[in-house]
Design a protein around this motif. Structure first.
Motif, PDB file in Angstrom:
ATOM      1  N   TYR A   8       0.806  -1.217   0.000  1.00 57.44           N
ATOM      2  CA  TYR A   8       0.000   0.000   0.000  1.00 57.44           C
ATOM      3  C   TYR A   8       0.844   1.276   0.000  1.00 57.44           C
ATOM      4  O   TYR A   8       0.310   2.369  -0.045  1.00 57.44           O
ATOM      5  CB  TYR A   8      -0.998  -0.017   1.157  1.00 57.44           C
ATOM      6  CG  TYR A   8      -2.100  -1.019   0.901  1.00 57.44           C
ATOM      7  CD1 TYR A   8      -3.193  -0.686   0.115  1.00 57.44           C
ATOM      8  CD2 TYR A   8      -2.025  -2.314   1.400  1.00 57.44           C
ATOM      9  CE1 TYR A   8      -4.188  -1.606  -0.162  1.00 57.44           C
ATOM     10  CE2 TYR A   8      -3.006  -3.244   1.133  1.00 57.44           C
ATOM     11  CZ  TYR A   8      -4.089  -2.886   0.353  1.00 57.44           C
ATOM     12  OH  TYR A   8      -5.069  -3.797   0.074  1.00 57.44           O
ATOM     13  N   ASN A   9       2.154   1.154   0.014  1.00 55.74           N
ATOM     14  CA  ASN A   9       3.043   2.301  -0.170  1.00 55.74           C
ATOM     15  C   ASN A   9       3.349   2.532  -1.650  1.00 55.74           C
ATOM     16  O   ASN A   9       3.991   3.506  -2.007  1.00 55.74           O
ATOM     17  CB  ASN A   9       4.359   2.097   0.589  1.00 55.74           C
ATOM     18  CG  ASN A   9       4.167   2.225   2.082  1.00 55.74           C
ATOM     19  OD1 ASN A   9       3.350   3.015   2.533  1.00 55.74           O
ATOM     20  ND2 ASN A   9       4.914   1.447   2.844  1.00 55.74           N
ATOM     21  N   SER A  10       2.898   1.641  -2.501  1.00 54.81           N
ATOM     22  CA  SER A  10       3.150   1.733  -3.937  1.00 54.81           C
ATOM     23  C   SER A  10       1.982   2.425  -4.641  1.00 54.81           C
ATOM     24  O   SER A  10       0.871   1.910  -4.681  1.00 54.81           O
ATOM     25  CB  SER A  10       3.326   0.324  -4.530  1.00 54.81           C
ATOM     26  OG  SER A  10       3.255   0.372  -5.930  1.00 54.81           O
ATOM     27  N   PHE A  11       2.249   3.610  -5.206  1.00 51.56           N
ATOM     28  CA  PHE A  11       1.205   4.307  -5.947  1.00 51.56           C
ATOM     29  C   PHE A  11       0.752   3.496  -7.149  1.00 51.56           C
ATOM     30  O   PHE A  11      -0.430   3.492  -7.490  1.00 51.56           O
ATOM     31  CB  PHE A  11       1.683   5.694  -6.397  1.00 51.56           C
ATOM     32  CG  PHE A  11       1.701   6.698  -5.288  1.00 51.56           C
ATOM     33  CD1 PHE A  11       0.522   7.207  -4.765  1.00 51.56           C
ATOM     34  CD2 PHE A  11       2.902   7.143  -4.761  1.00 51.56           C
ATOM     35  CE1 PHE A  11       0.529   8.130  -3.747  1.00 51.56           C
ATOM     36  CE2 PHE A  11       2.921   8.070  -3.738  1.00 51.56           C
ATOM     37  CZ  PHE A  11       1.736   8.568  -3.220  1.00 51.56           C
ATOM     38  N   LEU A  14      -1.749   1.056  -5.930  1.00 54.61           N
ATOM     39  CA  LEU A  14      -3.006   1.711  -5.539  1.00 54.61           C
ATOM     40  C   LEU A  14      -3.804   2.188  -6.760  1.00 54.61           C
ATOM     41  O   LEU A  14      -5.019   2.000  -6.824  1.00 54.61           O
ATOM     42  CB  LEU A  14      -2.722   2.877  -4.588  1.00 54.61           C
ATOM     43  CG  LEU A  14      -2.157   2.473  -3.228  1.00 54.61           C
ATOM     44  CD1 LEU A  14      -1.700   3.702  -2.454  1.00 54.61           C
ATOM     45  CD2 LEU A  14      -3.179   1.676  -2.431  1.00 54.61           C
ATOM     46  N   LYS A  17      -5.166  -0.895  -8.511  1.00 53.89           N
ATOM     47  CA  LYS A  17      -6.256  -1.500  -7.744  1.00 53.89           C
ATOM     48  C   LYS A  17      -7.545  -0.694  -7.894  1.00 53.89           C
ATOM     49  O   LYS A  17      -8.619  -1.263  -8.126  1.00 53.89           O
ATOM     50  CB  LYS A  17      -5.861  -1.606  -6.267  1.00 53.89           C
ATOM     51  CG  LYS A  17      -6.878  -2.346  -5.413  1.00 53.89           C
ATOM     52  CD  LYS A  17      -6.314  -2.611  -4.024  1.00 53.89           C
ATOM     53  CE  LYS A  17      -7.290  -3.317  -3.143  1.00 53.89           C
ATOM     54  NZ  LYS A  17      -7.455  -4.721  -3.458  1.00 53.89           N
ATOM     55  N   ALA A  18      -7.436   0.616  -7.799  1.00 50.02           N
ATOM     56  CA  ALA A  18      -8.622   1.467  -7.972  1.00 50.02           C
ATOM     57  C   ALA A  18      -9.188   1.301  -9.384  1.00 50.02           C
ATOM     58  O   ALA A  18     -10.406   1.154  -9.562  1.00 50.02           O
ATOM     59  CB  ALA A  18      -8.271   2.932  -7.704  1.00 50.02           C
TER      60      ALA A  18
END
Length: 146
Positions: A8-11, A14, A17-18
């Protein structure tokens, strides 16, 4: 070298996933209308830019020329898109939506708004506005203002 202790530190993770979650929700609509996400997107680009050239539509969508031609061929075959020789450049084609294409584009917009509203519900209106501004800045390299 920084070692991430959480995915979850990886843009990249994220954003992916979104995107995946939103596409999953849109997939039912897409399948019901026998269209891919790229085809849905092309309909919206043409809806927003009536008379756009095929080349410019591909640039906006960041899709190669061959794929754009295939997308437009399919949308034309389905009766959603009207392709004409561009009056300013006889080598180019301009694209417009037929009445059924306009109707479908409106339905696509309604469905996307419904999905986005539900997805973004945990955020305040101000947070949604900020997120949109930041995403536009990131995806356009800072060249597009709201």
């Amino acid at each position: 070298m920084i070692i991430m202790n959480s995915i979850y530190n990886s843009f990249g993770f994220l954003f992916a996933k979104a995107s995946s979650q939103l596409q999953e929700q849109l997939s039912t609509f897409s399948k019901q209308n026998d269209l891919t996400f790229k085809q849905l997107g092309m309909l919206l680009i043409i809806f927003d830019h009536d008379g756009i050239t095929q080349k410019k539509a591909g640039e906006i969508q960041q899709t190669d020329r061959t794929t754009v031609t295939q997308i437009v061929d399919y949308l034309e075959h389905k009766g959603y898109v009207i392709r004409k020789k561009d009056i300013n450049d006889r080598r180019a084609y301009s694209l417009s939506l037929s009445d059924s294409g306009i109707s479908l584009a409106a339905k696509i917009q309604i469905e996307i708004l419904r999905i986005q509203s539900a997805y973004l519900k945990p955020l305040t209106e101000e947070e949604v506005h900020t997120l949109k501004k930041l995403m536009i800045r990131l995806t356009t390299g800072g060249t597009h203002n709201e």
